[in-house]
Design a protein around this motif. Structure first.
Motif, PDB file in Angstrom:
ATOM      1  N   GLY A 485       0.832  -1.181   0.000  1.00  0.00           N
ATOM      2  CA  GLY A 485       0.000   0.000   0.000  1.00  0.00           C
ATOM      3  C   GLY A 485       0.874   1.241   0.000  1.00  0.00           C
ATOM      4  N   LEU A 486       0.488   2.245   0.769  1.00  0.00           N
ATOM      5  CA  LEU A 486       1.279   3.460   0.932  1.00  0.00           C
ATOM      6  C   LEU A 486       2.037   3.476   2.258  1.00  0.00           C
ATOM      7  N   ARG A 487       1.978   2.383   2.969  1.00  0.00           N
ATOM      8  CA  ARG A 487       2.534   2.366   4.326  1.00  0.00           C
ATOM      9  C   ARG A 487       4.049   2.541   4.384  1.00  0.00           C
ATOM     10  N   PRO A 488       4.822   2.050   3.379  1.00  0.00           N
ATOM     11  CA  PRO A 488       6.278   2.277   3.456  1.00  0.00           C
ATOM     12  C   PRO A 488       6.674   3.743   3.405  1.00  0.00           C
ATOM     13  N   ILE A 489       5.871   4.575   2.724  1.00  0.00           N
ATOM     14  CA  ILE A 489       6.246   5.991   2.597  1.00  0.00           C
ATOM     15  C   ILE A 489       5.554   6.867   3.631  1.00  0.00           C
ATOM     16  N   PHE A 490       4.614   6.290   4.355  1.00  0.00           N
ATOM     17  CA  PHE A 490       3.970   7.008   5.465  1.00  0.00           C
ATOM     18  C   PHE A 490       3.978   6.113   6.699  1.00  0.00           C
ATOM     19  N   PRO A 491       5.134   5.914   7.301  1.00  0.00           N
ATOM     20  CA  PRO A 491       5.218   5.041   8.470  1.00  0.00           C
ATOM     21  C   PRO A 491       4.273   5.507   9.575  1.00  0.00           C
ATOM     22  N   GLY A 492       3.649   4.556  10.186  1.00  0.00           N
ATOM     23  CA  GLY A 492       2.783   4.871  11.316  1.00  0.00           C
ATOM     24  C   GLY A 492       1.325   5.046  10.960  1.00  0.00           C
ATOM     25  N   ILE A 493       0.972   5.136   9.650  1.00  0.00           N
ATOM     26  CA  ILE A 493      -0.445   5.267   9.325  1.00  0.00           C
ATOM     27  C   ILE A 493      -1.133   3.928   9.505  1.00  0.00           C
TER      28      ILE A 493
END
Length: 788
Positions: A485-493
Motif C-alpha cells: 500500500g502506501l505504508r512504506p512511505i507514510f510510516p505509522g499510518i
C-alpha cells in the motif's frame, strides 16, 4: 375484460423471462400505435397530416416550425440501422460525436462542444433524457433507447428549457406509450460473434382508464477481442434492460404516467490497444518492482498494425463488470383551463457500478484499476404551459439532488510506484485508493415565451436562473489489502488511512464546497416565408456545472475544482420543403464563444509525475455550418444525408503538462480535443413491392469523420507532430436488405462496417503507455420482427 386478462397473462410470462426516417411521420411508431393523451393530442393531429412532429421545446410542434437544429428519427429507422443507444447516434446526426474513455465513461459532443472525464459521476455537455426526464450521469444512459417512438438530437445550448449541463445539446428519447388496444411485438437478432439479442413488448388496457406497456431486451455476444501476445479473448456482451409504463386518465383533464425501468450490465470492459511506452514519471526506476515493470514495458511488442480486434490485458483476470441501474419516474398533466396546463415531472434513479480496468493495455501488470461507484439522483420539475393565441408561454422551476460516491482501487507497479527520499533511499509502494464523493443541490426557475407579432413573424425568448451547491469529500488513501500500500512511505499510518495533507498540516479526508450560479438565456426571430419554410436567427447562452476530479492528491491543493463553463452561441438557419415535399432542407451556420471549457489535460503531481486532470481552458471559439437533406426523387426511394463543418481553436495561452516529459507546453492555437472538422452521414433506402402482401427494401448508410486529436498539449511529441494522440479520420459502410409482410412481420439481413475498416475513436494516456480505444469490427447477421 378479455383483452385485460390476456394482457396480464402475457405480462406475467414476459416478466418471468426477463429476471423503433427522420421524423415522427405518418404512421407512428413501429412498436405500435399510442393512445392520445393530454400532451399528445396535437401530435396525433399533426401526424395524421404527414408532418414531422417533435417536442424539442417541450411541446408538440412541426419540425419546420422549430428554430433549433434538430435530427429526429423514428423507431422503425433506428431498428433498420441497428442503432442501439446514444453511442450509435453518429450514424444519423452529423455534428454529434461519440468517443469511449478508458474507464468506460462515454464522451458525447455536438459541434465540437464536449467534456472528457473518466469519472463514473461525469456529467456530459450533451444531456440524455427519456420523455424530458434527465439521466444526469453519462454512464447510465445505455438503456435509454429501449422501446422508443423516436429520438430527437437537439444541437446547441438547451439550458433555458432543459437545464444546465446541456451546453452542447440534448438527446431526448420519446418512449413508445401504452396503447388503448392490445398490441405486442418481439424482435430477435443473430449475428457474428454469436450475437443473440431478444426483446419485445406488450401493451394495452388494464381498465377503461388505465393502460400499461411492458418491454424488455437482452443482448448477448461472445468475445470479439483477441490478445496480441497469446491465445486469449475478451469482449463479451451481457446486457439486460426492461421498462414498465402505466398511463392513467381518471378524468378528461388529468393524466398520470409512471415509468419504472432498469438494467444490468455483466459485460466485459473494453480492452485498450497499447501503441507505445510513455512513462508518466521520467525518473529512472530504482526499486525491484519498477525496474521489472520498466524492463517488461520497454520490451513489450507494441502493435504497429491497425486492427479492431487486437488488444491486450493481464492474463488470468476477470474483466467482467457488475453494473446495475433502476429509475422510477412520473409525469402529471392537468388541464387547469382551456389552453392552460400544469405539468409535473419527478424522477429518482440509483445505480451501483463495478468495473475492473487494465489501464496500461498490455500483459504487464503496470496499473490495474477497480472503479466502483454509487450514484443517486432525484429531480423535480413543475411548470405551467399557456396559450393565448398570439402568446405561448412556459414558466416553472426545478429542484435536483445528485449524489456520487466513487472509489478507484489502484494497483501500481510502474514508473511512479516509488518515492525517492534521498540520493540513497527510495521507498516502494504498490497501490492506493482514490476517493471522490460529491453531493449536489440544484435550484432553478425558468420561463419561455413565443409571441406571434404577425402571422409570419414570431419572437421567442427564454431565461433560466440556476443555483448550485456542490459538497465534496476526497482523499488519497492507503490500500490495506495490498502487501505494501502506501505504508512504506507514510510510516505509522493505519491500513486504509487517508494521507492527503489538509490545510492544518494533518492527514485526512479533505472537504470543500463549490457554489455557483448562472443565468442561461435564449432569444430568436423566426420568419415563416410560407407554410413550409422557416428562417430564423438567434443567440443562446448555456452553462455546465463545475466539478472535482478523482486524482491521487497528496495535498488538498491538488483538489482544486474546475469551474463552470459557458457557451454563447449565435445561429442562423433555414428549414424548407420543396417540390411538393420531395425535398426537405435544413441548413444552419453557427458561432460559439466558449469560456472556461472543461477538459482532461495533464497535471504534474510530484512525486507521481504527469497524471490526467480536469482543467479549464479560459477561452476558445467554435464556428461552422451544417446542411441536411432528405430527397424522395421517385416513389420508394429515400435518400437522406447531412454534413457538418466545425472549426475550433483555443485562444490565448493555456499551460498544460507535456505528456512526453515533465515540462509544460502552451496549448494555445490548438483545436479542441476530439473535434473533427468534417462529419457526414448518408442513408439511402429503396423499397418496392414483391407481391400484394410482401414488400422488399435495399438500404445502406455511410458515416464519415475527419481526423482529430484526443487531448490538448499532446502535439509536441518527439517528432513534433503529436501523431501518437491523433484519431485518424474514417468512413464506415453499413448495408441492409429485408422483406416486410404487411405491417406485422419483417426479416432483415445486415452488415455493419462491411469493409472491415480498422478505426479508433480515442487515444488515452492513463499510465506508462498510450493506447487506442478501437471501434467495432465487421459484423453481419439476420434480424426478425413481429407485431401482433
Amino acid at each position: 375484460m378479455k383483452d385485460t386478462n390476456c394482457l396480464l397473462t402475457v405480462a406475467i410470462c414476459l416478466m418471468g423471462y426477463a429476471s423503433s426516417s427522420h421524423a415522427q411521420a405518418v404512421s407512428g411508431s413501429a412498436s405500435g400505435d399510442t393512445a392520445p393523451s393530454v400532451n399528445s393530442a396535437q401530435t396525433q393531429a399533426q401526424t395524421e397530416t404527414g408532418d414531422i412532429v417533435v417536442t424539442a421545446q417541450k411541446r408538440s410542434e412541426r419540425l419546420n416550425d422549430v428554430p433549433v437544429s434538430i435530427t429526429a428519427v423514428t423507431s422503425a429507422q433506428l431498428a433498420k440501422q441497428d442503432i442501439r443507444g446514444p453511442a450509435d447516434l453518429e450514424k444519423i446526426a452529423p455534428g454529434f460525436t461519440y468517443s469511449a474513455s478508458q474507464y468506460g465513461t462515454p464522451v458525447f459532443a455536438i459541434r465540437g462542444i464536449g467534456t472528457y472525464d473518466e469519472a463514473a459521476s461525469a456529467q456530459s455537455t450533451v444531456t440524455v433524457y427519456t420523455d424530458q426526464i434527465p439521466i444526469v450521469f453519462a454512464r447510465l444512459t445505455e438503456g435509454a433507447s429501449l422501446d422508443v417512438e423516436r429520438v430527437e438530437v437537439l444541437k446547441g445550448p438547451q439550458g433555458t428549457l432543459f437545464g444546465q449541463n446541456a451546453t452542447a445539446g440534448a438527446i431526448n428519447y420519446v418512449l413508445a406509450k401504452p396503447t388503448s388496444e392490445l398490441k405486442a411485438g418481439v424482435d430477435a437478432t443473430y449475428g457474428r460473434f454469436n450475437q443473440a439479442d431478444f426483446g419485445g413488448f406488450i401493451s394495452g388496457p388494464l381498465t377503461n382508464s388505465l393502460r400499461a406497456r411492458l418491454s424488455f431486451r437482452h443482448e448477448y455476444r461472445d468475445d470479439y477481442q483477441e490478445s496480441s501476445t497469446r491465445s486469449d479473448t475478451s469482449g463479451r456482451r451481457d446486457f439486460t434492460t426492461g421498462r414498465l409504463l402505466l398511463d392513467w386518465s381518471p378524468t378528461s383533464r388529468l393524466q398520470l404516467e409512471l415509468n419504472v425501468n432498469g438494467w444490468r450490465d455483466r459485460s466485459d470492459t473494453q480492452q485498450s490497444q497499447a501503441r507505445g511506452y510513455l512513462p508518466v514519471n521520467s525518473a529512472p526506476p530504482l526499486t525491484p518492482a519498477t525496474i521489472a515493470t520498466a524492463t517488461a514495458l520497454l520490451a513489450y511488442p507494441y502493435l504497429t498494425v491497425n486492427s479492431n480486434r487486437l488488444a491486450d490485458w493481464d492474463p488470468g483476470v476477470s474483466y467482467r463488470r457488475d453494473d446495475w441501474f433502476y429509475q422510477v419516474a412520473g409525469r402529471l398533466d392537468y388541464e387547469l383551463a382551456d389552453h392552460l396546463h400544469l405539468v409535473a415531472l419527478s424522477s429518482y434513479l440509483q445505480s451501483k457500478l463495478r468495473l475492473p480496468i487494465d489501464a496500461d493495455g498490455t500483459n504487464v501488470r503496470a496499473l490495474f484499476v477497480l472503479q466502483t461507484a454509487q450514484l443517486h439522483s432525484f429531480s423535480q420539475e413543475i411548470r405551467i404551459e399557456g396559450d393565448t393565441g398570439r402568446l405561448r408561454y412556459v414558466v416553472g422551476g426545478n429542484y435536483g439532488h445528485d449524489y456520487s460516491n466513487e472509489v478507484q482501487y489502484t494497483e501500481i507497479h510502474g514508473s511512479n510506484a516509488q518515492i525517492p527520499v534521498s540520493a540513497t533511499l527510495v521507498l516502494p509502494f504498490d497501490g492506493d485508493n482514490e476517493l471522490n464523493k460529491q453531493v449536489v443541490r440544484t435550484l432553478a426557475v425558468f420561463g419561455n415565451l413565443d409571441f406571434r407579432v404577425t402571422d409570419q413573424l414570431t419572437v421567442q425568448g427564454g431565461v433560466r436562473y440556476n443555483d448550485e451547491r456542490r459538497n465534496f469529500e476526497g482523499c488519497l488513501s492507503d490500500r490495506a489489502d495490498l502487501p505494501l500500500g502506501l505504508r512504506p512511505i507514510f510510516p505509522g499510518i493505519t491500513p486504509g488511512q487517508c494521507i492527503t495533507t489538509l490545510p492544518d498540516g494533518t492527514l485526512g479526508l479533505f472537504r470543500d464546497t463549490l457554489k455557483e450560479n448562472n443565468v442561461s438565456w435564449r432569444g430568436s426571430l423566426n420568419f415563416k416565408a410560407d407554410a413550409n419554410t422557416l428562417l430564423y436567427v438567434g443567440a443562446t447562452k448555456g452553462y455546465k456545472a463545475g466539478s472535482y476530479g478523482t486524482i491521487p492528491a497528496l495535498s488538498y491543493l491538488q483538489f482544486k475544482p474546475v469551474s463552470q463553463e459557458s457557451v454563447l452561441q449565435y445561429e442562423g438557419g433555414v428549414k424548407t420543403q420543396l417540390l411538393d415535399r420531395a425535398v426537405d432542407v435544413q441548413a444552419a451556420v453557427f458561432y460559439n464563444d466558449y469560456r472556461d471549457k472543461q477538459t482532461q489535460g495533464q497535471i504534474l503531481v510530484p512525486p507521481f509525475g504527469n497524471l490526467p486532470y480536469l482543467i479549464n481552458v479560459p477561452k476558445s471559439r467554435v464556428y461552422g455550418a451544417e446542411l441536411n437533406l432528405t430527397l424522395k426523387p421517385i416513389r420508394g426511394l429515400r435518400i437522406s444525408g447531412g454534413v457538418t463543418y466545425v472549426n475550433s481553436k483555443i485562444l490565448g495561452s493555456v499551460q498544460v503538462a507535456n505528456p512526453f516529459n515533465t515540462d509544460t507546453v502552451n496549448a494555445g492555437g490548438e483545436t479542441l480535443p476530439l473535434s473533427p472538422k468534417f462529419q457526414g452521414v448518408v442513408d439511402a433506402e429503396y423499397d418496392f413491392p414483391v407481391s400484394a402482401a410482401v414488400n422488399a427494401y435495399l438500404g445502406g448508410s455511410t458515416t464519415s469523420r475527419s481526423a482529430a486529436y484526443s487531448t490538448i498539449g499532446s502535439r509536441k511529441g518527439p517528432a513534433g507532430t503529436g501523431d501518437e494522440f491523433k484519431v485518424d479520420g474514417y468512413t464506415l459502410l453499413d448495408l441492409r436488405a429485408g422483406l416486410e409482410f404487411g405491417e406485422r412481420y419483417r426479416v432483415q439481413v445486415f452488415g455493419k462496417n462491411v469493409t472491415g475498416k480498422a478505426y479508433w475513436n480515442n487515444v488515452t494516456h492513463i499510465y506508462d503507455t498510450y493506447s487506442r480505444i478501437t471501434g467495432f469490427p465487421a459484423t453481419y447477421g439476420v434480424s426478425l420482427s413481429a407485431r401482433l
